[in-house]
Design an enzyme around this catalytic site. Structure first.
Site, PDB file in Angstrom:
ATOM      1  N   THR A  32       0.851  -1.193   0.000  1.00 27.73           N
ATOM      2  CA  THR A  32       0.000   0.000   0.000  1.00 27.73           C
ATOM      3  C   THR A  32       0.887   1.244   0.000  1.00 27.73           C
ATOM      4  OG1 THR A  32      -1.774  -1.186   1.112  1.00 27.73           O
ATOM      5  CG2 THR A  32      -1.858   1.221   1.194  1.00 27.73           C
ATOM      6  N   HIS A  90       2.509   1.729  -3.445  1.00 25.79           N
ATOM      7  CA  HIS A  90       1.524   2.295  -4.375  1.00 25.79           C
ATOM      8  C   HIS A  90       1.279   3.786  -4.088  1.00 25.79           C
ATOM      9  CE1 HIS A  90      -2.480   2.017  -6.596  1.00 25.79           C
ATOM     10  NE2 HIS A  90      -2.720   3.049  -5.822  1.00 25.79           N
ATOM     11  N   GLU A  91       1.034   4.118  -2.843  1.00 30.16           N
ATOM     12  CA  GLU A  91       0.698   5.512  -2.512  1.00 30.16           C
ATOM     13  C   GLU A  91       1.896   6.434  -2.716  1.00 30.16           C
ATOM     14  OE1 GLU A  91      -2.312   6.143  -2.289  1.00 30.16           O
ATOM     15  OE2 GLU A  91      -3.169   4.219  -1.694  1.00 30.16           O
ATOM     16  N   HIS A 145      -2.706   5.783 -11.679  1.00 28.14           N
ATOM     17  CA  HIS A 145      -3.163   4.393 -11.788  1.00 28.14           C
ATOM     18  C   HIS A 145      -2.933   3.887 -13.204  1.00 28.14           C
ATOM     19  CE1 HIS A 145      -5.959   5.062  -8.146  1.00 28.14           C
ATOM     20  NE2 HIS A 145      -4.888   4.394  -7.768  1.00 28.14           N
ATOM     21  N   VAL A 195       2.075   6.950 -19.404  1.00 21.52           N
ATOM     22  CA  VAL A 195       3.326   6.193 -19.426  1.00 21.52           C
ATOM     23  C   VAL A 195       3.274   5.303 -20.662  1.00 21.52           C
ATOM     24  CG1 VAL A 195       4.657   4.376 -18.278  1.00 21.52           C
ATOM     25  CG2 VAL A 195       3.667   6.233 -16.926  1.00 21.52           C
ATOM     26  N   ALA A 224      -8.172  -1.334 -19.305  1.00 21.33           N
ATOM     27  CA  ALA A 224      -9.531  -0.820 -19.139  1.00 21.33           C
ATOM     28  C   ALA A 224      -9.811  -0.353 -17.717  1.00 21.33           C
ATOM     29  CB  ALA A 224     -10.544  -1.887 -19.553  1.00 21.33           C
TER      30      ALA A 224
HETATM   31  N1  ARG Z   1      -5.776   3.593  -2.450  1.00 22.27           N
HETATM   32  C1  ARG Z   1      -5.920   2.179  -2.658  1.00 22.27           C
HETATM   33  C2  ARG Z   1      -7.080   1.659  -1.808  1.00 22.27           C
HETATM   34  O1  ARG Z   1      -7.319   2.159  -0.720  1.00 22.27           O
HETATM   35  C3  ARG Z   1      -4.634   1.450  -2.316  1.00 22.27           C
HETATM   36  C4  ARG Z   1      -4.492   0.131  -2.960  1.00 22.27           C
HETATM   37  C5  ARG Z   1      -3.215  -0.552  -2.533  1.00 22.27           C
HETATM   38  N2  ARG Z   1      -3.166  -1.942  -2.987  1.00 22.27           N
HETATM   39  C6  ARG Z   1      -2.532  -2.903  -2.317  1.00 22.27           C
HETATM   40  N3  ARG Z   1      -2.491  -4.124  -2.803  1.00 22.27           N
HETATM   41  N4  ARG Z   1      -1.955  -2.687  -1.183  1.00 22.27           N
HETATM   42  O2  ARG Z   1      -7.784   0.757  -2.217  1.00 22.27           O
HETATM   43 ZN    ZN Z   2      -4.003   4.621  -6.014  1.00 22.31          ZN
HETATM   44 CA    CA Z   3       0.229   3.262 -20.427  1.00 20.98          CA
END
Ligand code: ARG
Ligand code: ZN
Ligand code: CA
Length: 256
Positions: free
Chosen positions: A162, A165-166, A175, A190, A197
């Site tokens: 998480t 990703h953040e 995303h 990118v 999709a």
């Molecule tokens: N902002 C996303 C959420 O709250 C974060 C997703 C992170 N994904 C993960 N596999 N940790 O859903």
């Molecule tokens: Zn995100």
């Molecule tokens: Ca792309």
């Protein structure tokens, strides 16, 4: 930029004393920093699971993270702030980012990456502010049980991804599906990530084709998709270019 950039990090643990689990331990925090330093250097063991077709795209982002050793007043610190709150939890509206609203104030966001760890409602694992926003809310918020790999971290979000990703968002990554709800009309700006999709969740089987992106389909194992922590394990060279542009632009204060 030349070489690896190290980002000083402060972790604000905002916890309600009636729920001791929210006050996560130092080991859980260190486990998260360790994950970040593998994922952003392509040193994560599971990078070996990248499909052959995309192995040449795997990128070392050359960003590392270190808990701050000096606080904003110049005093030594462990880079961890513990703040009690009387709130039972937070949402995506930034109350956790200010002491006046039951959270903890950020350290100067041009010098530190602020990570707030707390209870979050609405099924939210975390959220980030993109570069260029208000300094007083700049940083990343993460649910305590989706933070690090030990302590309260709970499957399937106990791989520390998480935060990977953040922080990708904090470094200007979008995303991978372009947030267009399946339309195939917007992408992540990118070039080397296939147009995709919609988000993928769980543990998808390769390949998953959408938006005429066959035969390899969606790059769902990218950190900027929504799959489980054990199913995401790569950034691409194109994503690295966006991070470089961010570090040479909006977040250039971290280069010194
Ligand atoms: N902002 C996303 C959420 O709250 C974060 C997703 C992170 N994904 C993960 N596999 N940790 O859903
Ligand atoms: Zn995100
Ligand atoms: Ca792309």
């Amino acid at each position: 930029r030349s070489g690896v950039v190290t980002i000083p990090v402060v972790v604000h643990v905002v916890h309600n004393p009636s729920t001791p689990a929210q006050n996560i331990g130092d080991a859980q925090i260190h486990s998260q920093i360790d994950v970040l330093n593998r994922d952003f250097r392509a040193a994560n063991p599971d990078v070996s699971r990248v499909p052959d077709a995309w192995k040449p795209l795997v990128a070392d982002i050359e960003v590392e993270f270190a808990l701050a050793t000096v606080d904003p007043h110049g005093a030594p610190t462990e880079g961890i702030v513990r703040a009690e709150t009387d709130r039972t939890g937070f949402d995506s509206h930034d109350a956790v980012k200010a002491a006046a609203s039951g959270g903890a104030d950020p350290w100067p966001s041009d010098q530190y990456l602020n990570l707030w760890v707390c209870q979050l409602g609405e099924g939210l694992l975390g959220y980030a502010q993109f570069p260029g926003g208000p300094p007083q809310t700049d940083g990343v918020v993460i649910l305590h049980s989706a933070f690090g790999t030990t302590g309260t971290a709970a499957a399937p979000y106990n791989g520390g991804r998480t935060a990977t990703h953040e922080i990708g968002h904090w470094l200007d990554l979008f995303h991978i599906w372009g947030d267009d709800d399946g339309a195939c009309s917007n992408d992540d700006r990118v070039a080397d990530t296939p147009n995709q999709a919609d988000s993928n969740v769980g543990k998808p089987a390769f390949p998953h084709v959408s938006c005429n992106n066959g035969p390899n389909g969606d790059m769902f194992m990218n950190y900027m998709d929504y799959v489980d922590d054990d199913s995401m394990f790569m950034f691409t060279r194109g994503q690295r270019e966006r991070v470089n542009a961010c570090l040479e632009g909006t977040r250039a204060s971290f280069l010194v």
